[in-house]
Scaffold this motif. Sequence first.
Motif, PDB file in Angstrom:
ATOM      1  N   VAL A  47       0.845  -1.193   0.000  1.00 29.27           N
ATOM      2  CA  VAL A  47       0.000   0.000   0.000  1.00 29.27           C
ATOM      3  C   VAL A  47       0.882   1.244   0.000  1.00 29.27           C
ATOM      4  N   LEU A  48       0.601   2.159  -0.911  1.00 33.45           N
ATOM      5  CA  LEU A  48       1.267   3.463  -0.938  1.00 33.45           C
ATOM      6  C   LEU A  48       0.245   4.513  -0.519  1.00 33.45           C
ATOM      7  N   HIS A  49       0.565   5.273   0.528  1.00 32.50           N
ATOM      8  CA  HIS A  49      -0.356   6.272   1.069  1.00 32.50           C
ATOM      9  C   HIS A  49       0.086   7.662   0.629  1.00 32.50           C
ATOM     10  N   VAL A  50      -0.729   8.295  -0.196  1.00 32.61           N
ATOM     11  CA  VAL A  50      -0.485   9.672  -0.624  1.00 32.61           C
ATOM     12  C   VAL A  50      -1.095  10.618   0.401  1.00 32.61           C
ATOM     13  N   GLU A  51      -0.391  11.695   0.706  1.00 34.23           N
ATOM     14  CA  GLU A  51      -0.792  12.662   1.730  1.00 34.23           C
ATOM     15  C   GLU A  51      -0.769  12.013   3.107  1.00 34.23           C
TER      16      GLU A  51
ATOM     17  N   VAL B 225      -0.895   2.764   9.744  1.00 38.34           N
ATOM     18  CA  VAL B 225      -0.522   1.450  10.275  1.00 38.34           C
ATOM     19  C   VAL B 225      -0.459   0.417   9.159  1.00 38.34           C
ATOM     20  N   LEU B 226      -1.340   0.546   8.167  1.00 39.47           N
ATOM     21  CA  LEU B 226      -1.448  -0.450   7.108  1.00 39.47           C
ATOM     22  C   LEU B 226      -0.499  -0.199   5.941  1.00 39.47           C
ATOM     23  N   ALA B 227      -0.101   1.053   5.722  1.00 44.08           N
ATOM     24  CA  ALA B 227       0.671   1.410   4.530  1.00 44.08           C
ATOM     25  C   ALA B 227       2.108   0.921   4.620  1.00 44.08           C
ATOM     26  N   ASP B 228       2.688   0.681   3.439  1.00 43.17           N
ATOM     27  CA  ASP B 228       4.092   0.271   3.325  1.00 43.17           C
ATOM     28  C   ASP B 228       4.988   1.422   2.888  1.00 43.17           C
ATOM     29  N   VAL B 229       4.440   2.331   2.117  1.00 45.87           N
ATOM     30  CA  VAL B 229       5.165   3.518   1.670  1.00 45.87           C
ATOM     31  C   VAL B 229       4.319   4.731   2.016  1.00 45.87           C
ATOM     32  N   HIS B 230       4.960   5.751   2.595  1.00 45.96           N
ATOM     33  CA  HIS B 230       4.249   6.925   3.084  1.00 45.96           C
ATOM     34  C   HIS B 230       4.763   8.158   2.354  1.00 45.96           C
ATOM     35  N   CYS B 231       3.948   8.724   1.471  1.00 38.57           N
ATOM     36  CA  CYS B 231       4.318   9.930   0.740  1.00 38.57           C
ATOM     37  C   CYS B 231       3.792  11.131   1.522  1.00 38.57           C
ATOM     38  N   ALA B 232       4.667  11.738   2.301  1.00 44.56           N
ATOM     39  CA  ALA B 232       4.291  12.857   3.167  1.00 44.56           C
ATOM     40  C   ALA B 232       4.417  14.167   2.399  1.00 44.56           C
ATOM     41  N   PRO B 233       3.412  15.038   2.457  1.00 44.96           N
ATOM     42  CA  PRO B 233       3.504  16.312   1.738  1.00 44.96           C
ATOM     43  C   PRO B 233       4.598  17.233   2.255  1.00 44.96           C
ATOM     44  N   THR B 234       4.820  17.252   3.574  1.00 44.72           N
ATOM     45  CA  THR B 234       5.794  18.174   4.159  1.00 44.72           C
ATOM     46  C   THR B 234       6.663  17.459   5.192  1.00 44.72           C
ATOM     47  N   SER B 235       7.739  18.117   5.566  1.00 43.35           N
ATOM     48  CA  SER B 235       8.607  17.580   6.609  1.00 43.35           C
ATOM     49  C   SER B 235       7.867  17.459   7.934  1.00 43.35           C
TER      50      SER B 235
END
Length: 407
Positions: free
Chosen positions: A115-119, A140-150
């Motif tokens: 799972v890739l989580h955007v935002e 908790v479920l995602a494998d990749v976390h695309c964070a918008p900001t630091s």
Amino acid sequence: MSAKNDIAVVLGTRPEIIKLAGVIRNLGSRGSIHYTGQHYDDELSESFFRTFKLPAPQLLLNGISGEHRSIQISRATYQLAEHFRRVSPRLVIVQGDTNSALAGAQAANYCGIPVLHVEAGLRSNDRNMPEEINRRLVSVLADVHCAPTSWNAANLVSEGIPLYAVRVTGNTIVEATCESLPGVEESREILGKYGLCENEFILATIHRPENTDDPQRLAEIIDALCEAPIPVLFPVHPRTAESVRAFGLADRLSRIRRVPPLDYSTFLSLASHARLLISDSGGIQEECTIIKKPLVVVRRNTERPEALASGFAVRVRHRHEISEEITRILANSELARILVNRPCPFGDGKASERITEIALAVADGGALPPGERLGEFSYTCEPQVVQGGAVGRALLRSPVQRGSLAQ
């Protein structure tokens, strides 16, 4: 499944369509849309597919729209999981904090699909908000976390998410907003249609349960808008309209210029030509920093403190605070000039490109062994994320309570 349509993008609401449009287009034949129908209405959702030139959904779920949250999530999870078991995508992408995002992440996880989580990483720390529960569970479920900001990345790391699974990508709303803003002539026509003059009106939206489900809160907000010294244009959300009827507030609301919900391009055009924005929307907290307009956020708290910290927004709660901020902002003749030169805290407009690159890398890596789904990849945070981790945690200990415009 072949390399065609091997990346499933799960979405179900208008904001998800807007924010994932660039990613879907970049994925090309590799991506496929799985639409839960959480917002199922041609006026409010399907027209957005046409606006953003997206293909028809490969999967359209049934029995989701209009149901209780528990039913939406359970039905969507079941239907998505059944579909994923048949087609076995190599990656599932979800966006934000909707019921659709949680259902998509659960279904993928149950089927052993990354799972890739955007935002990822937004936090209000208010468990009364359904969105806060959704976004935390997706983390908790995602494998990749695309964070918008630091700041968002710092939230994730402080919760135990490993650094290698976090990337700061920027927020896709930046490119979506820039793409959707009408040109000069079209904007002039839109202003004329609504009988408005540039920088001589307020654009307001209210739709969150904390404001619409409390008759006193809703009455206070309406009264504050009525007291504004310049015209207020108020696109009325269906939930707000129903509350106004139920609470007997129609007479008060009649003093404000009401219009039906607006399409995205029209809304952005009006927002970019307004003197001031007033809203409880999360998305507008991002968009105001792109179109460089001041925003009064009418909420208990926010999961987007960047808009406050960067000086574009101020958060208020009560009627007198709303009125005070309207008066103060309208009296500040230098504010527009200051905000135009202030950078947007949500990225450089390349978030969709970065997220697409990450998604393709994960999908092309094949099946990953349990517990080591990202073991062969080197997903590391950029230097500012590591620095932002310590800074972010310090900020979380002393969160932005209200904000101060342009300071």
